[in-house]
Design a protein around this motif. Structure first.
Motif, PDB file in Angstrom:
ATOM      1  N   ASP A 173       2.812   9.180  -6.937  1.00 41.82           N
ATOM      2  CA  ASP A 173       3.317  10.283  -6.549  1.00 41.82           C
ATOM      3  C   ASP A 173       4.113  10.394  -7.874  1.00 41.82           C
ATOM      4  OD1 ASP A 173       1.406  11.219  -4.514  1.00 41.82           O
ATOM      5  OD2 ASP A 173       2.880  10.191  -2.954  1.00 41.82           O
TER       6      ASP A 173
ATOM      7  N   SER B 100       0.857  -1.129  -0.155  1.00 38.82           N
ATOM      8  CA  SER B 100       0.224  -0.022   0.075  1.00 38.82           C
ATOM      9  C   SER B 100       0.542   1.347  -0.344  1.00 38.82           C
ATOM     10  CB  SER B 100      -0.725   0.193   1.231  1.00 38.82           C
ATOM     11  OG  SER B 100      -0.354   0.098   2.129  1.00 38.82           O
ATOM     12  N   HIS B 101       1.736   1.184   0.922  1.00 33.49           N
ATOM     13  CA  HIS B 101       2.573   2.439   0.844  1.00 33.49           C
ATOM     14  C   HIS B 101       3.946   2.615  -0.580  1.00 33.49           C
ATOM     15  CE1 HIS B 101       3.152   2.033   5.900  1.00 33.49           C
ATOM     16  NE2 HIS B 101       1.876   2.651   5.011  1.00 33.49           N
TER      17      HIS B 101
ATOM     18  N   ASP C  77       1.431   4.175  -3.024  1.00 34.90           N
ATOM     19  CA  ASP C  77       1.191   5.329  -2.854  1.00 34.90           C
ATOM     20  C   ASP C  77       2.212   6.626  -3.470  1.00 34.90           C
ATOM     21  OD1 ASP C  77      -1.197   5.363  -1.488  1.00 34.90           O
ATOM     22  OD2 ASP C  77      -0.753   4.911   0.689  1.00 34.90           O
TER      23      ASP C  77
END
Length: 394
Positions: free
Chosen positions: A52, A44-45, A48
């Motif tokens: 970005d 999940s990190h 992200d």
């Protein structure tokens, strides 16, 4: 099969490499592939971070900041790879190594991430200013030091140009100070040179400690040998006994040394003056060498050499130039010119050019000026006063 996830409508890919613990992301944008490590173990990190990263790349593309060209760092790697192979045996290893040091220490931190087209004359000038302000010694680098770094920069750009990565080379010449002050190299005048070798002779005969007698004798012969051959210190450091022959020169009918010199320009030859013969004979007798032994294995014993210069007040000349072992070469050239030697023959014997000698040596020697040619006077032509014609003459 490696785990992979597609994001942003399939335009962004998230995956792991083999047994790697971090997620990697990649995308094709602006005509080339872009990759980066998320440095994240959590999926999940990592998602992200990847989103970005992708959006940042898209923003750079819209602003025209996304580089589709080779960077200076990539061109540098190509240059070092080529240069070391092509010049093997042709260039001194230390000279080749110097290019790598210039790149690693100075050029890459400032220019490494720049695209090749971004390296303009203005940016190079900013680099010169940057180097002058960030010197570790607190004073700007010497003119020659900065020149050598720009030479390295130019070689990298030439490599890029040959491979078609750069259309043309920018102007790298320094503005404002295109021609520096014409000065001379530090040397010993005949009187100063005599003072020096008399001091080294006295130290050799009366050392402060008998343990240093051999070192003092070596230094004395080094000073005389260098002052009568004009070798560079690095050339003398590579010199072996088998490279030197004592011969009777048929042109001058004098006993001299014929030296096979291995220096920065490959193998060259040198003929000494008669003053180098006795120091060499003493060295050979004292050291009882094998043919392949170095003549000066300890160099010029820099510490002792500098101590004697300080004791005799010879460390600096009147213009503040620092004297070193290299000054013995300059002394040889200047004294030979003062004694009327042919400048072309001196250049050949010292493995340099007439241009270099005229620029750094002959410019300050009064003996190179011919007073008879300077003070020549043309004979005055006696002219008659024109006679005025009268009506009778007509």
């Amino acid at each position: 099969m490696a785990e992979q996830h597609d994001l942003m409508g399939g335009r962004l890919h998230l995956y792991k490499r083999g047994d790697g613990k971090f997620w990697q992301c990649s995308t094709y944008l602006g005509g080339r592939n872009h990759r980066a490590s998320t440095k994240e173990e959590s999926l999940s990190h990592a998602k992200d971070f990847a989103e970005d990263w992708y959006l940042e790349l898209r923003g750079k593309q819209r602003r025209g900041e996304l580089k589709n060209e080779k960077t200076f760092k990539q061109a540098s790697e190509q240059f070092l790879h080529e240069y070391e192979i092509i010049t093997q045996g042709e260039r001194n290893a230390q000279y080749v190594k110097g290019h790598g040091i210039n790149l690693r220490v100075h050029l890459l931190p400032f220019l490494g991430d720049k695209g090749l087209s971004e390296i303009t004359p203005g940016l190079v000038q900013e680099y010169r200013i940057h180097r002058s302000k960030t010197s570790k010694t607190g004073k700007p680098p010497a003119r020659s030091t900065l020149h050598h770094e720009v030479v390295t920069l130019r070689q990298v750009l030439k490599t890029a140009n040959r491979h078609g990565w750069l259309q043309f080379l920018p102007d790298l010449s320094p503005p404002y100070k295109t021609s520096g002050k014409v000065g001379h190299r530090a040397w010993f005048s005949p009187t100063e040179y005599r003072t020096l070798y008399m001091a080294t002779r006295k130290r050799a005969q009366q050392p402060l400690n008998n343990r240093w007698k051999h070192v003092c004798e070596q230094l004395h012969d080094y000073v005389l040998f260098m002052g009568n051959t004009g070798l560079r210190p690095d050339e003398a450091g590579r010199l072996q006994y088998r490279d030197v022959k004592v011969v009777r020169d048929r042109d001058s009918d004098e006993t001299i040394l014929e030296i096979e010199v291995r220096g920065k320009r490959g193998v060259g030859f040198c003929k000494s003056t008669t003053g180098a013969v006795r120091p060499f004979m003493r060295l050979r007798k004292r050291n009882k060498p094998k043919p392949e032994d170095l003549i000066f294995p300890g160099g010029a014993q820099r510490e002792l050499f500098n101590t004697i210069l300080d004791e005799e007040g010879l460390k600096f000349d009147r213009d503040g130039n620092r004297r070193t072992a290299y000054s013995l070469r300059h002394t040889y050239i200047c004294i030979r010119l003062m004694e009327g030697a042919d400048i072309y023959q001196i250049a050949k014997n010292c493995r340099t050019s007439v241009e270099m000698i005229e620029k750094y040596y002959a410019v300050h020697l009064k003996t190179t000026l011919d007073a008879s040619a300077i003070n020549v006077r043309k004979p005055k032509i006696k002219r008659e006063t024109p006679r005025v014609l009268t009506a009778e003459d007509a």
